[in-house]
Design a protein around this motif. Structure first.
Motif, PDB file in Angstrom:
ATOM      1  N   ASP B  16       0.835  -1.204   0.000  1.00  0.00           N
ATOM      2  CA  ASP B  16       0.000   0.000   0.000  1.00  0.00           C
ATOM      3  C   ASP B  16       0.868   1.252   0.000  1.00  0.00           C
ATOM      4  N   ALA B  17       1.859   1.242   0.879  1.00  0.00           N
ATOM      5  CA  ALA B  17       2.738   2.405   0.990  1.00  0.00           C
ATOM      6  C   ALA B  17       3.483   2.635  -0.316  1.00  0.00           C
ATOM      7  N   THR B  18       3.897   1.560  -0.945  1.00  0.00           N
ATOM      8  CA  THR B  18       4.604   1.685  -2.225  1.00  0.00           C
ATOM      9  C   THR B  18       3.719   2.374  -3.252  1.00  0.00           C
ATOM     10  N   TRP B  19       2.461   1.935  -3.288  1.00  0.00           N
ATOM     11  CA  TRP B  19       1.545   2.505  -4.272  1.00  0.00           C
ATOM     12  C   TRP B  19       1.277   3.980  -4.001  1.00  0.00           C
ATOM     13  N   GLU B  20       1.109   4.319  -2.724  1.00  0.00           N
ATOM     14  CA  GLU B  20       0.883   5.717  -2.367  1.00  0.00           C
ATOM     15  C   GLU B  20       2.101   6.570  -2.700  1.00  0.00           C
ATOM     16  N   GLU B  21       3.235   6.083  -2.308  1.00  0.00           N
ATOM     17  CA  GLU B  21       4.483   6.814  -2.570  1.00  0.00           C
ATOM     18  C   GLU B  21       4.678   6.984  -4.073  1.00  0.00           C
ATOM     19  N   PHE B  22       4.411   5.928  -4.797  1.00  0.00           N
ATOM     20  CA  PHE B  22       4.523   5.977  -6.259  1.00  0.00           C
ATOM     21  C   PHE B  22       3.622   7.056  -6.837  1.00  0.00           C
ATOM     22  N   GLY B  23       2.388   7.097  -6.328  1.00  0.00           N
ATOM     23  CA  GLY B  23       1.446   8.097  -6.826  1.00  0.00           C
ATOM     24  C   GLY B  23       1.880   9.513  -6.483  1.00  0.00           C
ATOM     25  N   ALA B  61       2.454  -3.203  -8.478  1.00  0.00           N
ATOM     26  CA  ALA B  61       1.637  -2.888  -9.648  1.00  0.00           C
ATOM     27  C   ALA B  61       0.712  -4.051  -9.985  1.00  0.00           C
ATOM     28  N   THR B  62       1.245  -5.247  -9.885  1.00  0.00           N
ATOM     29  CA  THR B  62       0.434  -6.421 -10.192  1.00  0.00           C
ATOM     30  C   THR B  62      -0.790  -6.485  -9.299  1.00  0.00           C
ATOM     31  N   SER B  63      -0.566  -6.239  -8.008  1.00  0.00           N
ATOM     32  CA  SER B  63      -1.674  -6.377  -7.070  1.00  0.00           C
ATOM     33  C   SER B  63      -2.737  -5.305  -7.285  1.00  0.00           C
ATOM     34  N   ARG B  64      -2.344  -4.206  -7.918  1.00  0.00           N
ATOM     35  CA  ARG B  64      -3.297  -3.118  -8.141  1.00  0.00           C
ATOM     36  C   ARG B  64      -3.981  -3.221  -9.497  1.00  0.00           C
ATOM     37  N   MET B  65      -3.449  -4.056 -10.337  1.00  0.00           N
ATOM     38  CA  MET B  65      -3.897  -4.100 -11.718  1.00  0.00           C
ATOM     39  C   MET B  65      -5.296  -4.681 -11.852  1.00  0.00           C
ATOM     40  N   PRO B  66      -6.183  -3.938 -12.492  1.00  0.00           N
ATOM     41  CA  PRO B  66      -7.512  -4.518 -12.690  1.00  0.00           C
ATOM     42  C   PRO B  66      -7.429  -5.631 -13.731  1.00  0.00           C
ATOM     43  N   THR B  67      -7.882  -6.817 -13.357  1.00  0.00           N
ATOM     44  CA  THR B  67      -7.945  -7.874 -14.357  1.00  0.00           C
ATOM     45  C   THR B  67      -9.411  -8.147 -14.610  1.00  0.00           C
ATOM     46  N   VAL B  68      -9.689  -8.505 -15.819  1.00  0.00           N
ATOM     47  CA  VAL B  68     -11.059  -8.697 -16.232  1.00  0.00           C
ATOM     48  C   VAL B  68     -11.160 -10.105 -16.790  1.00  0.00           C
ATOM     49  N   MET B  94      -2.762   3.508 -15.378  1.00  0.00           N
ATOM     50  CA  MET B  94      -2.571   3.324 -13.932  1.00  0.00           C
ATOM     51  C   MET B  94      -1.092   3.316 -13.571  1.00  0.00           C
ATOM     52  N   ILE B  95      -0.344   2.600 -14.372  1.00  0.00           N
ATOM     53  CA  ILE B  95       1.088   2.498 -14.102  1.00  0.00           C
ATOM     54  C   ILE B  95       1.811   3.777 -14.511  1.00  0.00           C
ATOM     55  N   GLY B  96       1.417   4.307 -15.646  1.00  0.00           N
ATOM     56  CA  GLY B  96       2.090   5.508 -16.126  1.00  0.00           C
ATOM     57  C   GLY B  96       3.290   5.158 -16.983  1.00  0.00           C
ATOM     58  N   PRO B  97       3.617   6.021 -17.935  1.00  0.00           N
ATOM     59  CA  PRO B  97       4.712   5.729 -18.856  1.00  0.00           C
ATOM     60  C   PRO B  97       6.063   5.615 -18.156  1.00  0.00           C
TER      61      PRO B  97
END
Lengths: 195, 195
Positions: B16-23, B61-68, B94-97
DNA sequence: GTCATCAAGATACGGACCGTATCTTGCGGA
DNA sequence: TCCGCAAGATACGGTCCGTATCTTGATGAC
């Protein structure tokens, strides 16, 4: 303390050192300090000229990039296209996938820097591809009317994508791009009207 | 010192912290120390689990990735393909370039890591595209016989390339990929035999 | 030929982050 | 209850960042 270099000579020595250092340690470990050390100069001298590693690397890569005025005309669209893709591959391999990603990554936030990068690295090959298509049209091999910009740069986009994802472009990939995708797409667009 | 977290809970907090920090700071400025700080833990705890920022970011990133599981069937290949491309775009945005280039760059030397990354990020969309094509074949909309692997993933390759180079994929780009390239290529490959 | 000017080059700075080692302390299981 | 393990804190040497300061060599004007 040897002869003190200035201006153009110094600049060239730094670009040379950058290229050597890049070849030796790779893009990820490329550092201003390392380049300065190798060039026998010091950090401030480099910072006086380039604001960051990005600009330095872009200049360095640009100056090393083989540019070709024109592709030898083989008389067939297929072969001409393959020749363009092989030139593109040569250019990409020189830089390497890591450095390409690195530069694109650094640039992906800044639209202006992106524009510069595209101009320097991509436009050349695109214009070669345009020439190839125009030649084919001049030979009557195809009708350029239905050809959109996107269709023209299709082979280049696919080869670049291949390289960015896999880090390589095999001959078979080039053939497949041309034979399985590009030519059929032209066909389906009605560019080969006479067939 | 609050309650001490362990195992799964701790791991999730770090992701979670990684994702927040990344954002917040972006991929370029993402650091292990920063993530540890934000997660309220310390570097060794992270290093005990992930050997480097790369693996951490990939997991995150994997854990956040929406899969359909599947694309809603619209009844037309064109619309199904566009739906796949829009899902792909959503994932890439979501990931960004910068992060995409960053991960690809870190991975471009190591074939095994590359394989993992491709499996995690690319296979999913590819299989959706396969489904879309198979459906069209089942409806009799096209003949899958002449369809090579390369032709099947053509729209995905082009959309990804678009994003990697320009950092975005407009709706118009998606339309152009499908209408100017993909469908004509199928046409030219003889996949629409009945027409 | 002399000298003023300017940039090259050397050095040092505070700061961030790396990856690792060491130590303590709280938690969970036996 | 107590043992063992991992969480968390701290500190380490190291590298590189980007900048400021200073000396000194080269250049160009006169």
């Amino acid at each position: 303390m040897t002869q003190r270099r200035r201006g153009e000579e110094l600049e060239q020595a730094i670009l040379d050192a950058t290229w050597e250092e890049f070849g030796e340690v790779g893009f990820a470990k490329l550092t201003i300090e390392g380049v300065a050390r190798r060039a026998g100069t010091s950090k401030p001298v480099i910072y006086r000229r380039w604001p960051s590693m990005l600009e330095l690397m872009v200049d360095c890569a640009t100056s090393r990039m083989p540019t070709v005025d024109s592709i030898p005309e083989t008389g067939a669209l297929r072969e001409d296209t393959i020749a363009v893709l092989k030139l593109l591959r040569e250019r990409m391999v020189m830089i390497g996938p890591a450095a390409m990603h690195g530069m694109l990554s650094l640039v992906s936030l800044d639209p202006e820097a992106l524009r510069v990068l595209v101009t320097r690295f991509i436009s050349h090959v695109l214009s070669l591809m345009d020439t190839v298509v125009d030649r084919a049209a001049a030979r009557g091999e195809l009708d350029p009317t239905p050809l959109t910009e996107r269709l023209r740069r299709l082979p280049i986009d696919l080869a670049r994508n291949e390289f960015l994802i896999t880090g390589r472009v095999e001959d078979e990939a080039i053939d497949a791009i041309v034979d399985e995708v590009f030519l059929p797409a032209l066909q389906g667009s009605g560019a080969f009207a006479t067939e």
